[in-house]
Design a protein around this motif. Structure first.
Motif, PDB file in Angstrom:
ATOM      1  N   GLU A   1      29.711 -47.565 -24.739  1.00 52.31           N
ATOM      2  CA  GLU A   1      30.422 -49.087 -24.528  1.00 52.31           C
ATOM      3  C   GLU A   1      31.598 -49.339 -25.301  1.00 52.31           C
ATOM      4  O   GLU A   1      32.080 -50.236 -24.954  1.00 52.31           O
ATOM      5  N   MET A   2      31.754 -48.556 -25.943  1.00 53.32           N
ATOM      6  CA  MET A   2      32.805 -48.878 -27.291  1.00 53.32           C
ATOM      7  C   MET A   2      34.265 -48.457 -26.256  1.00 53.32           C
ATOM      8  O   MET A   2      35.447 -48.737 -26.969  1.00 53.32           O
ATOM      9  N   LYS A   3      34.256 -48.062 -25.075  1.00 59.28           N
ATOM     10  CA  LYS A   3      35.384 -47.909 -24.263  1.00 59.28           C
ATOM     11  C   LYS A   3      35.822 -49.373 -24.010  1.00 59.28           C
ATOM     12  O   LYS A   3      37.197 -49.632 -23.646  1.00 59.28           O
TER      13      LYS A   3
ATOM     14  N   GLN B   1      41.948 -56.280 -12.166  1.00 60.14           N
ATOM     15  CA  GLN B   1      42.687 -55.231 -12.789  1.00 60.14           C
ATOM     16  C   GLN B   1      42.059 -54.987 -14.347  1.00 60.14           C
ATOM     17  O   GLN B   1      41.972 -53.770 -14.796  1.00 60.14           O
ATOM     18  N   VAL B   2      41.818 -56.054 -14.831  1.00 57.40           N
ATOM     19  CA  VAL B   2      41.146 -55.974 -16.179  1.00 57.40           C
ATOM     20  C   VAL B   2      39.769 -54.972 -16.124  1.00 57.40           C
ATOM     21  O   VAL B   2      39.512 -54.388 -17.027  1.00 57.40           O
ATOM     22  N   ARG B   3      38.999 -55.400 -15.198  1.00 55.69           N
ATOM     23  CA  ARG B   3      37.786 -54.852 -14.912  1.00 55.69           C
ATOM     24  C   ARG B   3      37.875 -53.107 -14.623  1.00 55.69           C
ATOM     25  O   ARG B   3      37.456 -52.314 -15.230  1.00 55.69           O
ATOM     26  N   ASP B   4      38.949 -52.840 -13.829  1.00 52.60           N
ATOM     27  CA  ASP B   4      39.220 -51.437 -13.600  1.00 52.60           C
ATOM     28  C   ASP B   4      39.684 -50.682 -15.008  1.00 52.60           C
ATOM     29  O   ASP B   4      39.160 -49.634 -15.098  1.00 52.60           O
ATOM     30  N   LEU B   5      40.640 -51.557 -15.702  1.00 51.84           N
ATOM     31  CA  LEU B   5      40.859 -50.891 -16.928  1.00 51.84           C
ATOM     32  C   LEU B   5      39.938 -50.548 -18.088  1.00 51.84           C
ATOM     33  O   LEU B   5      39.783 -49.529 -18.503  1.00 51.84           O
ATOM     34  N   ALA B   6      39.162 -51.527 -18.182  1.00 54.30           N
ATOM     35  CA  ALA B   6      38.063 -51.588 -19.086  1.00 54.30           C
ATOM     36  C   ALA B   6      36.938 -50.661 -18.780  1.00 54.30           C
ATOM     37  O   ALA B   6      36.289 -49.899 -19.542  1.00 54.30           O
ATOM     38  N   ASN B   7      36.649 -50.484 -17.467  1.00 53.55           N
ATOM     39  CA  ASN B   7      35.706 -49.757 -17.231  1.00 53.55           C
ATOM     40  C   ASN B   7      36.123 -48.068 -17.102  1.00 53.55           C
ATOM     41  O   ASN B   7      35.137 -47.088 -16.982  1.00 53.55           O
ATOM     42  N   LEU B   8      37.451 -47.892 -17.123  1.00 52.86           N
ATOM     43  CA  LEU B   8      37.774 -46.439 -17.483  1.00 52.86           C
ATOM     44  C   LEU B   8      37.264 -45.890 -18.710  1.00 52.86           C
ATOM     45  O   LEU B   8      37.242 -46.547 -19.559  1.00 52.86           O
ATOM     46  N   PRO B   9      36.988 -44.487 -18.874  1.00 53.12           N
ATOM     47  CA  PRO B   9      36.585 -43.953 -20.171  1.00 53.12           C
ATOM     48  C   PRO B   9      37.662 -43.782 -21.018  1.00 53.12           C
ATOM     49  O   PRO B   9      38.836 -43.809 -20.584  1.00 53.12           O
TER      50      PRO B   9
ATOM     51  N   THR C   1      40.964 -48.599 -27.581  1.00 53.11           N
ATOM     52  CA  THR C   1      40.576 -48.082 -26.463  1.00 53.11           C
ATOM     53  C   THR C   1      39.338 -47.333 -26.625  1.00 53.11           C
ATOM     54  O   THR C   1      38.582 -46.808 -25.654  1.00 53.11           O
ATOM     55  N   PHE C   2      38.995 -46.750 -27.763  1.00 57.50           N
ATOM     56  CA  PHE C   2      37.540 -46.339 -28.133  1.00 57.50           C
ATOM     57  C   PHE C   2      37.240 -46.662 -29.552  1.00 57.50           C
ATOM     58  O   PHE C   2      38.373 -46.309 -30.203  1.00 57.50           O
TER      59      PHE C   2
ATOM     60  N   TRP D   1      31.947 -57.702 -21.510  1.00 52.92           N
ATOM     61  CA  TRP D   1      31.206 -56.754 -20.487  1.00 52.92           C
ATOM     62  C   TRP D   1      29.616 -57.156 -20.662  1.00 52.92           C
ATOM     63  O   TRP D   1      29.029 -57.598 -21.322  1.00 52.92           O
ATOM     64  N   LYS D   2      28.975 -56.529 -19.444  1.00 56.60           N
ATOM     65  CA  LYS D   2      27.658 -56.456 -19.466  1.00 56.60           C
ATOM     66  C   LYS D   2      27.195 -55.226 -19.622  1.00 56.60           C
ATOM     67  O   LYS D   2      27.482 -53.951 -19.519  1.00 56.60           O
ATOM     68  N   THR D   3      25.732 -55.091 -20.295  1.00 57.34           N
ATOM     69  CA  THR D   3      25.232 -53.873 -20.637  1.00 57.34           C
ATOM     70  C   THR D   3      23.851 -53.679 -19.812  1.00 57.34           C
ATOM     71  O   THR D   3      23.593 -54.618 -18.946  1.00 57.34           O
ATOM     72  N   GLY D   4      23.346 -52.569 -19.966  1.00 52.19           N
ATOM     73  CA  GLY D   4      22.175 -52.569 -18.847  1.00 52.19           C
ATOM     74  C   GLY D   4      22.476 -51.723 -17.788  1.00 52.19           C
ATOM     75  O   GLY D   4      23.288 -50.975 -17.634  1.00 52.19           O
ATOM     76  N   ALA D   5      21.484 -52.225 -16.650  1.00 55.91           N
ATOM     77  CA  ALA D   5      21.590 -51.875 -15.321  1.00 55.91           C
ATOM     78  C   ALA D   5      22.817 -52.202 -14.676  1.00 55.91           C
ATOM     79  O   ALA D   5      23.551 -51.428 -13.954  1.00 55.91           O
ATOM     80  N   ASP D   6      23.334 -53.464 -15.197  1.00 57.03           N
ATOM     81  CA  ASP D   6      24.609 -54.008 -14.720  1.00 57.03           C
ATOM     82  C   ASP D   6      25.817 -53.730 -15.580  1.00 57.03           C
ATOM     83  O   ASP D   6      26.846 -54.445 -15.336  1.00 57.03           O
ATOM     84  N   LYS D   7      25.736 -52.703 -16.109  1.00 61.11           N
ATOM     85  CA  LYS D   7      26.890 -52.232 -17.244  1.00 61.11           C
ATOM     86  C   LYS D   7      28.440 -52.226 -16.451  1.00 61.11           C
ATOM     87  O   LYS D   7      28.669 -51.633 -15.432  1.00 61.11           O
ATOM     88  N   GLY D   8      29.117 -52.963 -17.253  1.00 58.13           N
ATOM     89  CA  GLY D   8      30.489 -53.080 -16.575  1.00 58.13           C
ATOM     90  C   GLY D   8      31.285 -54.360 -17.003  1.00 58.13           C
ATOM     91  O   GLY D   8      30.645 -55.147 -17.835  1.00 58.13           O
ATOM     92  N   ALA D   9      32.485 -54.054 -17.062  1.00 58.35           N
ATOM     93  CA  ALA D   9      33.507 -55.187 -17.403  1.00 58.35           C
ATOM     94  C   ALA D   9      33.359 -56.486 -16.589  1.00 58.35           C
ATOM     95  O   ALA D   9      32.902 -56.365 -15.363  1.00 58.35           O
ATOM     96  N   THR D  10      33.548 -57.607 -17.273  1.00 55.67           N
ATOM     97  CA  THR D  10      33.432 -58.847 -16.556  1.00 55.67           C
ATOM     98  C   THR D  10      34.798 -59.508 -16.047  1.00 55.67           C
ATOM     99  O   THR D  10      34.870 -60.127 -15.350  1.00 55.67           O
ATOM    100  N   GLY D  11      35.851 -59.005 -16.967  1.00 57.44           N
ATOM    101  CA  GLY D  11      37.114 -59.639 -16.556  1.00 57.44           C
ATOM    102  C   GLY D  11      37.201 -60.958 -17.486  1.00 57.44           C
ATOM    103  O   GLY D  11      38.517 -61.727 -17.331  1.00 57.44           O
ATOM    104  N   ARG D  12      36.429 -61.343 -18.083  1.00 57.67           N
ATOM    105  CA  ARG D  12      36.485 -62.565 -19.109  1.00 57.67           C
ATOM    106  C   ARG D  12      37.348 -61.899 -20.336  1.00 57.67           C
ATOM    107  O   ARG D  12      37.231 -61.046 -20.567  1.00 57.67           O
TER     108      ARG D  12
END
Length: 497
Positions: free
Chosen positions: A288-290, A187-195, A272-273, A472-483
């Motif tokens: 990434e400031m989202k 749930q956290v990753r979904d929220l964070a990955n939204l723009p 949120t941004f 979150w992770k940056t680079g090719a694997d960019k995305g929220a981690t849920g931590r």
């Protein structure tokens, strides 16, 4: 994915694949050894043939198996048995789920939890299985228009093999906790990955309200800007002045104990941004400031875990949500604002805005007479410079609370590292024109940010988690981690016990 407990013998399992562990020097774990005997030493011969030693993460897929109902056997290296810690165990689990995905396995049975892992009981090992597997299977596909290009993972079921009824209850506890924590992380990753144009402060508040409606013991209320103004939150409101999106203070109240029982309060930064305001950030990686709302999302996730597990404690989640953008009405360097606590703050850098919304929320937390308060924020890039992206930074005014968080982080594989909170750092926050400046110069930026927040937490036990490097992770694997949902969940579970 569906998780369940089975007490069947390994040779009776009918899943697509059976997962077993082996150690350095090809030493087989109990289930692997039993299967090796059943198959006349086949596993030992294959490991020697392929020269697989048993290092952490080594993989051997045996396909097909000559006897039994399971067609495939996945051997997973666990390294030296005496050195198997949580980090190594998670590495082995990650290798296992990768192999299952690569080979399009639909259902699997696992005995990897039979391994002795330092610091983990059976329930903890099963929890780690679920968290690692769900993390690997996660895909953010909500905004993809061509759904035909999405390849969903085929793995839909994982059974944990448990020997006898004596371990059944503990194993079931591990499944229950692991599923609750993993679901919250997703749930956290979904929220964070939204723009930022979708996940606005109002949208974040709407998701919290939905969560509150899903659980009887969880109440949600949302304070708007008029409410914040009435409370005197001049510091918080100053951040949202440059945005067309109104600020919100999201309040989640979970009551698992009597109303008279003091609550634990979690505060999560919900930017949120963050463009930096007038102190505009560089263009590179600004998208990434989202992720600057990951602290707020993590608090929503932690409250979800508390409600799902029906923990017998009271927990309050406070999430100040805003945007930080440049505008003719935005904060300017040199502006002075008045916080809810009455302290005046000179804003020397508008990009140090997280502490401006957190300080008023930390003052608001006092009304709950809390047992302890933990704030969670993607607060400073300096934390990444100091600690890298492995642990979150920890600053606290209480040694016992700090030790509890550190211990929870170790057992949840969501570690923290404590930084000092010495009076000398307060000197860097002096202002010629107000009670306090919002930055302390280039030295020790993570610590001076914590020192700033500590000015507003003198009335209760408090800890600050800087998750700028871990959310979150940056680079090719960019995305929220849920931590740090696993850490917060473990802390709350420990308090419930």
């Amino acid at each position: 994915m569906d998780y369940s407990i089975k007490s069947e013998a390994p040779d009776k399992i009918s899943d697509d694949c059976l997962i077993v562990g082996f150690y350095a020097k090809r030493k087989l774990g109990p289930t692997a050894a039993a299967l090796d005997q059943l198959h006349d030493g086949l596993l030992t011969r294959l490991l020697k043939r392929d020269d697989i030693e048993g290092k952490t993460g080594d993989i051997l897929l045996v396909n097909p198996l000559p006897h039994g109902k399971t067609e495939r056997l996945l051997l997973v290296g666990l390294g030296k048995a005496e050195e198997l810690n949580i980090a190594a165990y998670r590495k082995a689990l990650a290798a296992a789920i990768k192999a299952l995905k690569d080979n399009a396995v639909k259902s699997a049975a696992s005995a990897l939890h039979e391994a002795e892992v330092k610091g983990l009981a059976l329930d903890g090992k099963i929890r780690q299985n679920i968290e690692v597997f769900e993390n690997a299977l996660y895909q953010f596909t909500q905004l993809k228009s061509d759904k035909t290009q999405i390849k969903p993972a085929r793995l839909a079921k994982l059974n944990f093999l448990v020997d006898g009824d004596s371990h059944q209850a503990q194993a079931e506890l591990g499944v229950k906790q692991g599923k609750a924590i993993a679901d919250a992380m997703l749930q956290v990753r979904d929220l964070a990955n939204l723009p930022g144009n979708i996940c606005t402060p109002s949208y974040l508040a709407e998701q919290a309200v939905k969560l509150g409606k899903a659980h009887k013991k969880l109440k949600t209320k949302v304070l708007d800007e008029s409410d914040l103004e009435e409370l005197g939150m001049g510091s918080f409101l100053s951040v949202s002045k440059g945005s067309r999106q109104p600020a919100r203070l999201i309040v989640l109240e979970y009551q698992g104990a009597s109303a008279k029982t003091k609550p634990y309060v979690l505060v999560g930064k919900g930017l949120t941004f963050d463009a930096g305001g007038i102190s505009l950030k560089p263009a590179a990686n600004m998208d990434e400031m989202k992720y600057d709302m990951c602290g707020g999302a993590s608090v929503i996730g932690a409250l979800s875990v508390a409600a799902e597990l029906a923990l017998p404690i009271n927990v309050v989640g406070l999430i100040p949500a805003s945007e930080n953008l440049p505008d003719g009405n935005a904060n300017k360097p040199g502006d002075v604002v008045t916080s809810m606590a009455g302290l005046t703050i000179e804003i020397l850098n508008t990009d140090a805005e997280g502490r401006l919304i957190l300080c008023d929320t930390l003052t608001y937390a006092k009304r709950y007479d809390p047992v302890a308060v933990i704030d969670v924020a993607t607060l400073t890039g300096a934390c990444i410079v100091a600690l890298g992206r492995h642990p979150s930074g920890l600053i606290s005014n209480d040694d016992e609370l700090s030790a509890q968080i550190t211990d929870a982080g170790e057992r949840a594989a969501d570690r923290v590292w404590r930084l000092p909170l010495w009076d000398e750092y307060q000197e860097q926050l002096k202002s010629n024109f107000a009670d306090i400046a919002n930055i302390g110069g280039p030295d020790g930026g993570t610590i001076t940010a914590g020192a700033f927040l500590s000015r507003f937490t003198k009335d209760y036990k408090w800890a600050h988690l800087d998750i700028a490097g871990t959310a979150w992770k940056t680079g090719a694997d960019k995305g929220a981690t849920g931590r740090p949902v696993p850490l917060l969940a473990q802390y709350l579970i420990d308090r419930a016990q």
